[in-house]
Design an enzyme around this catalytic site. Structure first.
Site, PDB file in Angstrom:
ATOM      1  N   ARG A  49       0.829  -1.221   0.000  1.00  0.00           N
ATOM      2  CA  ARG A  49       0.000   0.000   0.000  1.00  0.00           C
ATOM      3  C   ARG A  49       0.859   1.266   0.000  1.00  0.00           C
ATOM      4  O   ARG A  49       0.433   2.316  -0.474  1.00  0.00           O
ATOM      5  CB  ARG A  49      -0.960  -0.020   1.208  1.00  0.00           C
ATOM      6  CG  ARG A  49      -1.775   1.250   1.397  1.00  0.00           C
ATOM      7  CD  ARG A  49      -3.020   1.016   2.242  1.00  0.00           C
ATOM      8  NE  ARG A  49      -2.756   0.302   3.468  1.00  0.00           N
ATOM      9  CZ  ARG A  49      -2.227   0.828   4.567  1.00  0.00           C
ATOM     10  NH1 ARG A  49      -1.900   2.099   4.601  1.00  0.00           N
ATOM     11  NH2 ARG A  49      -2.034   0.089   5.645  1.00  0.00           N
ATOM     12  N   TYR A 101     -16.878  15.684 -16.541  1.00  0.00           N
ATOM     13  CA  TYR A 101     -17.240  14.317 -16.148  1.00  0.00           C
ATOM     14  C   TYR A 101     -18.235  14.367 -14.981  1.00  0.00           C
ATOM     15  O   TYR A 101     -17.996  15.049 -13.978  1.00  0.00           O
ATOM     16  CB  TYR A 101     -15.975  13.517 -15.777  1.00  0.00           C
ATOM     17  CG  TYR A 101     -16.326  12.183 -15.214  1.00  0.00           C
ATOM     18  CD1 TYR A 101     -17.113  11.291 -15.940  1.00  0.00           C
ATOM     19  CD2 TYR A 101     -15.928  11.805 -13.938  1.00  0.00           C
ATOM     20  CE1 TYR A 101     -17.492  10.070 -15.409  1.00  0.00           C
ATOM     21  CE2 TYR A 101     -16.288  10.582 -13.405  1.00  0.00           C
ATOM     22  CZ  TYR A 101     -17.076   9.725 -14.152  1.00  0.00           C
ATOM     23  OH  TYR A 101     -17.452   8.513 -13.635  1.00  0.00           O
TER      24      TYR A 101
HETATM   25  N1  PLP Z   1     -12.590  11.731 -16.043  1.00  0.00           N
HETATM   26  C1  PLP Z   1     -13.231  11.478 -17.188  1.00  0.00           C
HETATM   27  C2  PLP Z   1     -13.120  12.466 -18.328  1.00  0.00           C
HETATM   28  C3  PLP Z   1     -14.006  10.333 -17.331  1.00  0.00           C
HETATM   29  O1  PLP Z   1     -14.664  10.107 -18.493  1.00  0.00           O
HETATM   30  C4  PLP Z   1     -14.100   9.422 -16.233  1.00  0.00           C
HETATM   31  C5  PLP Z   1     -14.926   8.194 -16.332  1.00  0.00           C
HETATM   32  O2  PLP Z   1     -15.670   8.001 -17.274  1.00  0.00           O
HETATM   33  C6  PLP Z   1     -13.426   9.724 -15.043  1.00  0.00           C
HETATM   34  C7  PLP Z   1     -12.668  10.884 -14.992  1.00  0.00           C
HETATM   35  C8  PLP Z   1     -13.519   8.807 -13.842  1.00  0.00           C
HETATM   36  O3  PLP Z   1     -12.712   7.676 -14.023  1.00  0.00           O
HETATM   37  P1  PLP Z   1     -12.995   6.225 -13.415  1.00  0.00           P
HETATM   38  O4  PLP Z   1     -14.247   5.703 -14.017  1.00  0.00           O
HETATM   39  O5  PLP Z   1     -11.753   5.462 -13.766  1.00  0.00           O
HETATM   40  O6  PLP Z   1     -13.143   6.387 -11.925  1.00  0.00           O
END
Ligand code: PLP
Length: 376
Positions: A49, A101
């Site tokens: 970890r 996102y």
């Molecule tokens: N950032 C973007 C642009 C994404 O499209 C995503 C997931 O779709 C994430 C962050 C989050 O990533 P994760 O699904 O690996 O947690």
């Protein structure tokens, strides 16, 4: 030797194993490492970890590809996002893109206000709006370019300058572009964030996230220490799969981008399609900026259908080569009706379909969408 990007992608973190001579990088699954009689470690590792050899290889590759000094791998992109946002203090302000996102938006609205952190969501393509939102107390300006799901293009260099004028940090989610197409640290960002689940993994079979830092400073040390304490580490097997993905990333991105360009052009001439959001098209509002700050335009695009929500729902039922699923960056092309997937609080346009363009034959992809959109 000053290696070119494609050479780095193949070799960074993937040096032959000194102990065995194995050419392919090994996976070390051990959770614990031998102590010497004095209590220290003969090797560089103590406990998985804290740090481990496979993760260390991946982190050195990610830092090399983004042009950073160091990187931290996480269990998911969301864990990497949370690792940055967790460091905001009561009374501080964070400015986020309106189009971003959905998980970032959810974390910012569900978690940060309870901690006394002020969240402001604005259109980061509008620099005047950014300047007005960046007031006293600004601690973090978050950039996502191109953005998810509307493919907005924000001026990373200018946003970093605005953040720095306030003594704030500029963090850029580079998941859609990858360092093959865009290197935010060179444009002035302080930290690059990735969902490595997407193009780095590249095969829709490994979840992961990463932060790459411009500087190995106290902030990096604090975020690293928090990862140790929160346990948001990537498993060695996932680190190994992601490192394997790094090695073919430039080759895959070239084909992803070429396919997306053809698809975007065909969709722009399809009657059922009202708008194509793809920065590679000359009529996209961010095209000139994307040309300046990206090497190519990526393989994510979204379309809005003339027929709105029902037409989009119908199209995802009819596709045969595309798969109706969330996520992006794998070999297979995916299509998603964002409004349906996000539910009643969705901020996506109702008739918007998001496409992750894969590595299949471009003609097959175009034919599939044209049959799915016929009569839409
Ligand atoms: N950032 C973007 C642009 C994404 O499209 C995503 C997931 O779709 C994430 C962050 C989050 O990533 P994760 O699904 O690996 O947690």
């Amino acid at each position: 030797m000053n290696l070119k990007f494609d050479t780095l992608a193949v070799h960074a973190g993937a040096e032959p194993d000194v102990a065995t001579g194995a050419v392919a990088p090994p996976i070390h699954l051990s959770t614990t490492f031998v102590h010497n009689p004095q209590g220290g470690q003969p090797g560089a590792f103590s406990y998985q970890r804290d740090d481990n050899p496979t993760q260390q290889r991946l982190e050195s590759a990610l830092a090399a590809l983004e042009g950073g000094t160091c990187a931290l791998a996480y269990a998911s992109g969301m864990a990497a996002i949370a690792a940055v946002l967790d460091h905001l203090q009561r009374g501080e302000r964070v400015v986020l893109p309106q189009d971003c996102y959905v998980g970032l938006r959810a974390f910012a609205s569900e978690v940060l206000p309870g901690r006394g952190v002020e969240v402001v969501a604005i259109d980061t393509t509008d620099l005047d709006a950014v300047r007005s939102a960046c007031t006293q107390g600004l601690a973090l300006l978050w950039v996502e370019s191109p953005s998810n799901p509307c493919l907005r293009v924000s001026d990373i260099a200018e946003l970093a300058r605005i953040a720095h004028a306030h003594g704030a940090l500029c963090v850029c989610d580079n998941t859609f572009a990858t360092p093959v197409l865009q290197r935010p640290l060179q444009l002035g960002a302080d930290i690059v964030m990735h969902s490595t689940t997407k193009y780095f993994g590249g095969h829709s079979d490994v979840l992961g996230g990463a932060l790459v830092f411009a500087r190995d400073d106290a902030r990096h040390a604090a975020i690293r220490q928090r990862r140790l304490l929160s346990g948001a580490i990537l498993s060695p097997f996932s680190a190994w799969l992601t490192l394997r993905g790094c090695r073919s990333l430039p080759a895959r991105m070239a084909l992803h981008c070429a396919n997306a360009r053809q698809l975007a052009t065909a969709l722009a001439a399809t009657p059922a399609v009202a708008r194509v959001h793809y920065p590679g098209l000359a009529e996209h509002p961010g095209h000139a900026l994307a040309e300046r700050q990206m090497r190519d335009f990526g393989a994510m695009l979204s379309i809005e259908l003339q027929g709105g929500y029902d037409a989009a729902a119908n199209a995802v039922r009819k596709v045969r080569v595309f798969t109706n699923a969330t996520s992006l960056g794998g070999c297979e092309s995916l299509i998603e009706h964002r409004a349906a997937a996000e539910g009643e609080h969705s901020q996506s346009p109702p008739g918007l379909l998001r496409l992750s363009v894969g590595l299949e034959d471009a003609g097959d992809l175009i034919a599939d969408l044209q049959q799915a959109l016929a009569g839409a």
